[in-house]
Design a protein around this motif. Structure first.
Motif, PDB file in Angstrom:
ATOM      1  N   THR A 261      98.203  71.769 124.646  1.00  0.00           N
ATOM      2  CA  THR A 261      97.922  70.390 124.248  1.00  0.00           C
ATOM      3  C   THR A 261      98.095  69.436 125.425  1.00  0.00           C
ATOM      4  OG1 THR A 261     100.220  70.066 123.532  1.00  0.00           O
ATOM      5  CG2 THR A 261      98.638  70.802 121.868  1.00  0.00           C
ATOM      6  N   ASN A 262      98.340  69.978 126.617  1.00  0.00           N
ATOM      7  CA  ASN A 262      98.498  69.119 127.784  1.00  0.00           C
ATOM      8  C   ASN A 262      97.212  68.333 128.042  1.00  0.00           C
ATOM      9  OD1 ASN A 262      99.856  68.141 130.174  1.00  0.00           O
ATOM     10  ND2 ASN A 262      98.460  69.416 131.356  1.00  0.00           N
ATOM     11  N   GLY A 263      97.318  67.026 128.059  1.00  0.00           N
ATOM     12  CA  GLY A 263      96.155  66.180 128.290  1.00  0.00           C
ATOM     13  C   GLY A 263      95.365  65.855 127.041  1.00  0.00           C
ATOM     14  N   ALA A 264      95.787  66.369 125.876  1.00  0.00           N
ATOM     15  CA  ALA A 264      95.014  66.145 124.652  1.00  0.00           C
ATOM     16  C   ALA A 264      94.919  64.667 124.319  1.00  0.00           C
ATOM     17  CB  ALA A 264      95.636  66.910 123.491  1.00  0.00           C
ATOM     18  N   GLY A 265      96.041  63.971 124.383  1.00  0.00           N
ATOM     19  CA  GLY A 265      96.033  62.552 124.054  1.00  0.00           C
ATOM     20  C   GLY A 265      95.200  61.739 125.032  1.00  0.00           C
ATOM     21  N   ASP A 266      95.319  62.064 126.323  1.00  0.00           N
ATOM     22  CA  ASP A 266      94.543  61.348 127.341  1.00  0.00           C
ATOM     23  C   ASP A 266      93.047  61.588 127.153  1.00  0.00           C
ATOM     24  OD1 ASP A 266      96.827  60.319 128.838  1.00  0.00           O
ATOM     25  OD2 ASP A 266      97.172  62.387 129.418  1.00  0.00           O
ATOM     26  N   ALA A 267      92.664  62.847 126.891  1.00  0.00           N
ATOM     27  CA  ALA A 267      91.252  63.156 126.665  1.00  0.00           C
ATOM     28  C   ALA A 267      90.732  62.430 125.427  1.00  0.00           C
ATOM     29  CB  ALA A 267      91.067  64.663 126.511  1.00  0.00           C
ATOM     30  N   HIS A 268      91.560  62.355 124.397  1.00  0.00           N
ATOM     31  CA  HIS A 268      91.188  61.654 123.166  1.00  0.00           C
ATOM     32  C   HIS A 268      90.926  60.175 123.465  1.00  0.00           C
ATOM     33  CE1 HIS A 268      91.817  59.805 119.150  1.00  0.00           C
ATOM     34  NE2 HIS A 268      91.369  60.960 118.685  1.00  0.00           N
ATOM     35  N   THR A 269      91.813  59.554 124.237  1.00  0.00           N
ATOM     36  CA  THR A 269      91.661  58.133 124.540  1.00  0.00           C
ATOM     37  C   THR A 269      90.424  57.876 125.387  1.00  0.00           C
ATOM     38  OG1 THR A 269      94.059  57.817 124.408  1.00  0.00           O
ATOM     39  CG2 THR A 269      92.790  56.120 125.554  1.00  0.00           C
ATOM     40  N   GLY A 270      90.196  58.714 126.397  1.00  0.00           N
ATOM     41  CA  GLY A 270      89.013  58.545 127.229  1.00  0.00           C
ATOM     42  C   GLY A 270      87.728  58.688 126.450  1.00  0.00           C
ATOM     43  N   LEU A 286      86.466  57.455 116.535  1.00  0.00           N
ATOM     44  CA  LEU A 286      87.646  58.318 116.457  1.00  0.00           C
ATOM     45  C   LEU A 286      87.277  59.731 116.017  1.00  0.00           C
ATOM     46  CD1 LEU A 286      90.243  55.810 115.004  1.00  0.00           C
ATOM     47  CD2 LEU A 286      90.412  57.026 117.194  1.00  0.00           C
ATOM     48  N   ARG A 287      86.344  59.844 115.093  1.00  0.00           N
ATOM     49  CA  ARG A 287      85.886  61.187 114.715  1.00  0.00           C
ATOM     50  C   ARG A 287      85.275  61.892 115.925  1.00  0.00           C
ATOM     51  NH1 ARG A 287      84.513  58.645 109.687  1.00  0.00           N
ATOM     52  NH2 ARG A 287      82.446  58.086 110.483  1.00  0.00           N
ATOM     53  N   TYR A 288      84.516  61.143 116.695  1.00  0.00           N
ATOM     54  CA  TYR A 288      83.907  61.710 117.892  1.00  0.00           C
ATOM     55  C   TYR A 288      84.988  62.104 118.896  1.00  0.00           C
ATOM     56  CZ  TYR A 288      80.797  62.237 121.880  1.00  0.00           C
ATOM     57  OH  TYR A 288      80.120  62.738 122.955  1.00  0.00           O
ATOM     58  N   GLY A 291      86.765  65.430 118.213  1.00  0.00           N
ATOM     59  CA  GLY A 291      86.026  66.615 118.642  1.00  0.00           C
ATOM     60  C   GLY A 291      85.909  66.714 120.145  1.00  0.00           C
ATOM     61  N   ALA A 292      85.676  65.589 120.805  1.00  0.00           N
ATOM     62  CA  ALA A 292      85.501  65.593 122.263  1.00  0.00           C
ATOM     63  C   ALA A 292      86.777  66.023 122.974  1.00  0.00           C
ATOM     64  CB  ALA A 292      85.059  64.214 122.742  1.00  0.00           C
ATOM     65  N   ALA A 293      87.936  65.633 122.444  1.00  0.00           N
ATOM     66  CA  ALA A 293      89.201  66.030 123.064  1.00  0.00           C
ATOM     67  C   ALA A 293      89.372  67.543 123.030  1.00  0.00           C
ATOM     68  CB  ALA A 293      90.372  65.340 122.361  1.00  0.00           C
ATOM     69  N   LEU A 294      89.022  68.154 121.904  1.00  0.00           N
ATOM     70  CA  LEU A 294      89.120  69.613 121.800  1.00  0.00           C
ATOM     71  C   LEU A 294      88.168  70.286 122.793  1.00  0.00           C
ATOM     72  CD1 LEU A 294      89.271  70.057 117.933  1.00  0.00           C
ATOM     73  CD2 LEU A 294      91.104  70.517 119.555  1.00  0.00           C
ATOM     74  N   SER A 295      86.959  69.775 122.890  1.00  0.00           N
ATOM     75  CA  SER A 295      85.988  70.329 123.812  1.00  0.00           C
ATOM     76  C   SER A 295      86.474  70.228 125.247  1.00  0.00           C
ATOM     77  CB  SER A 295      84.652  69.605 123.659  1.00  0.00           C
ATOM     78  OG  SER A 295      83.720  70.040 124.616  1.00  0.00           O
ATOM     79  N   PHE A 296      87.138  69.111 125.559  1.00  0.00           N
ATOM     80  CA  PHE A 296      87.640  68.899 126.912  1.00  0.00           C
ATOM     81  C   PHE A 296      88.763  69.879 127.246  1.00  0.00           C
ATOM     82  CE2 PHE A 296      90.021  66.823 130.272  1.00  0.00           C
ATOM     83  CZ  PHE A 296      89.032  66.249 131.060  1.00  0.00           C
ATOM     84  N   LEU A 297      89.559  70.256 126.235  1.00  0.00           N
ATOM     85  CA  LEU A 297      90.729  71.113 126.476  1.00  0.00           C
ATOM     86  C   LEU A 297      90.370  72.591 126.587  1.00  0.00           C
ATOM     87  CD1 LEU A 297      93.310  69.528 124.016  1.00  0.00           C
ATOM     88  CD2 LEU A 297      93.318  69.384 126.502  1.00  0.00           C
ATOM     89  N   ARG A 298      89.261  73.005 126.036  1.00  0.00           N
ATOM     90  CA  ARG A 298      88.977  74.455 125.963  1.00  0.00           C
ATOM     91  C   ARG A 298      88.938  75.148 127.311  1.00  0.00           C
ATOM     92  NH1 ARG A 298      85.712  73.188 121.170  1.00  0.00           N
ATOM     93  NH2 ARG A 298      86.869  74.026 119.403  1.00  0.00           N
ATOM     94  N   PRO A 299      88.518  74.486 128.420  1.00  0.00           N
ATOM     95  CA  PRO A 299      88.519  75.199 129.712  1.00  0.00           C
ATOM     96  C   PRO A 299      89.900  75.512 130.245  1.00  0.00           C
ATOM     97  CG  PRO A 299      86.984  73.362 129.749  1.00  0.00           C
ATOM     98  CD  PRO A 299      87.821  73.218 128.510  1.00  0.00           C
ATOM     99  N   SER A 300      90.973  75.044 129.581  1.00  0.00           N
ATOM    100  CA  SER A 300      92.317  75.195 130.142  1.00  0.00           C
ATOM    101  C   SER A 300      92.998  76.501 129.766  1.00  0.00           C
ATOM    102  CB  SER A 300      93.193  74.010 129.684  1.00  0.00           C
ATOM    103  OG  SER A 300      93.327  73.982 128.286  1.00  0.00           O
ATOM    104  N   HIS A 301      92.278  77.511 129.290  1.00  0.00           N
ATOM    105  CA  HIS A 301      92.899  78.804 129.001  1.00  0.00           C
ATOM    106  C   HIS A 301      93.575  79.361 130.245  1.00  0.00           C
ATOM    107  CE1 HIS A 301      91.476  79.805 124.942  1.00  0.00           C
ATOM    108  NE2 HIS A 301      90.429  79.060 125.245  1.00  0.00           N
ATOM    109  N   PRO A 302      94.776  79.947 130.116  1.00  0.00           N
ATOM    110  CA  PRO A 302      95.452  80.507 131.296  1.00  0.00           C
ATOM    111  C   PRO A 302      94.698  81.713 131.850  1.00  0.00           C
ATOM    112  CG  PRO A 302      96.609  81.133 129.259  1.00  0.00           C
ATOM    113  CD  PRO A 302      95.530  80.156 128.854  1.00  0.00           C
TER     114      PRO A 302
END
Length: 302
Positions: A261-270, A286-288, A291-302
């Motif tokens: 969840t690192n960066g989730a809130g920041d991605a959501h706000t942006g 907000l609905r958008y 979804g956009a925050a989740l999409s932004f986070l997916r590349p962060s897999h270890p």
């Protein structure tokens, strides 16, 4: 809004995925990790990814971490307006991510905390700007003076978006009051909302935050009243929107699994700022953003 100007501090995240947090005096091995631009960068990158022109109004250092931060800003298409500060590097944030996705921070400040008020002249603000402020900037004495000065110079029609961050509740009450007085949007997570308001229920905390927002207080009489918007992010449940003078409403999230969840809130706000700039209604924006925050986070897999 046709541009995002971010005063959010940019640092370099040292990201480590751990099975558990170490006990005091102990140690744990990480299963993976990486160096990434973090802090205010993530909100800017999320907005820029959605096509919104974005400006970084902050300072970076001249060492290897400053070089990395500026390279990531450039790669994301984010404009920088201030030269790197000689003699110091950009700060670091050690991010420990548990299997649940929860993250814990240890931050080592650097050049991002040395934004002198004299540099504000290099950051011209427009009436059509969305201006993003983070509570992290107010933690640093030098950068705090610049941000408080920027608040007084912010054009009345410009939109101010504030994210208090994990340390926002420790800010000087007068500095918090200055943010609430001018903010059009105030976005935080449930923990931060509880610490700021004392309410443990996210709906009640959101309502309390909305009451404190008074963006028209500094615009004076004669202006068309504009409500304040408080957003409380509640993880997998989405977020809660409280608008001045109206009951809070919940905006559901899209079911998904992310490794961090690192960066989730920041991605959501942006993403929220970009959606609003595109003319979306706050609820639709907000609905958008959910979804956009989740999409932004997916590349962060270890």
């Amino acid at each position: 809004m046709d541009r995002l100007v971010s005063f959010g501090t940019v640092v370099v995240d040292v990201l480590s995925f751990v099975s558990n947090l170490p006990e005091r005096g102990g140690d744990v091995f990480a299963s993976g990790g990486t160096l990434k631009a973090g802090g205010g960068f993530i909100a800017m990158a999320a907005a820029r990814r959605e096509g919104l022109p974005t400006v970084h109004a902050g300072t970076t250092g001249t060492g290897p971490f400053g070089d990395l931060a500026r390279a990531r800003l450039a790669a994301a298409g984010i404009q920088t307006v201030l030269a790197a500060l000689p003699g110091m590097d950009t700060g670091l944030c050690l991010v420990l991510v548990e299997p649940s996705g929860e993250r814990t921070f240890v931050t080592l400040p650097g050049a991002e905390g040395q934004f002198e008020p004299a540099l504000l002249g290099q950051v011209p603000l427009r009436t059509t700007d969305a201006v993003y402020l983070s509570g992290y900037g107010l933690v640093h004495p030098v950068t705090r003076r610049a941000i408080l000065a920027a608040l007084t110079e912010l054009p009345g029609p410009a939109t101010l978006v504030v994210d208090p961050g994990p340390l926002g509740h420790d800010l000087d009450p007068s500095h918090l009051a200055a943010l609430f007085t001018r903010a059009d949007w105030f976005s935080c997570n449930a923990r931060e909302a509880t610490l700021l308001t004392g309410h443990t229920r996210a709906v009640e905390a959101a309502a309390a935050l909305a009451v404190r927002l008074d963006p028209d207080g500094v615009r004076g009489s004669g202006q068309t009243p504009r409500p304040g918007y408080a957003v409380v992010r509640v993880g997998a449940e989405g977020c809660i929107l409280a608008v001045t003078g109206r009951p809070p409403v919940r905006v559901a999230a899209i079911p998904a699994t992310v490794p961090s969840t690192n960066g989730a809130g920041d991605a959501h706000t942006g993403a929220l700022i970009a959606a609003l700039s595109a003319g979306r209604h706050p609820m639709a924006a907000l609905r958008y953003a959910n979804g956009a925050a989740l999409s932004f986070l997916r590349p962060s897999h270890p």
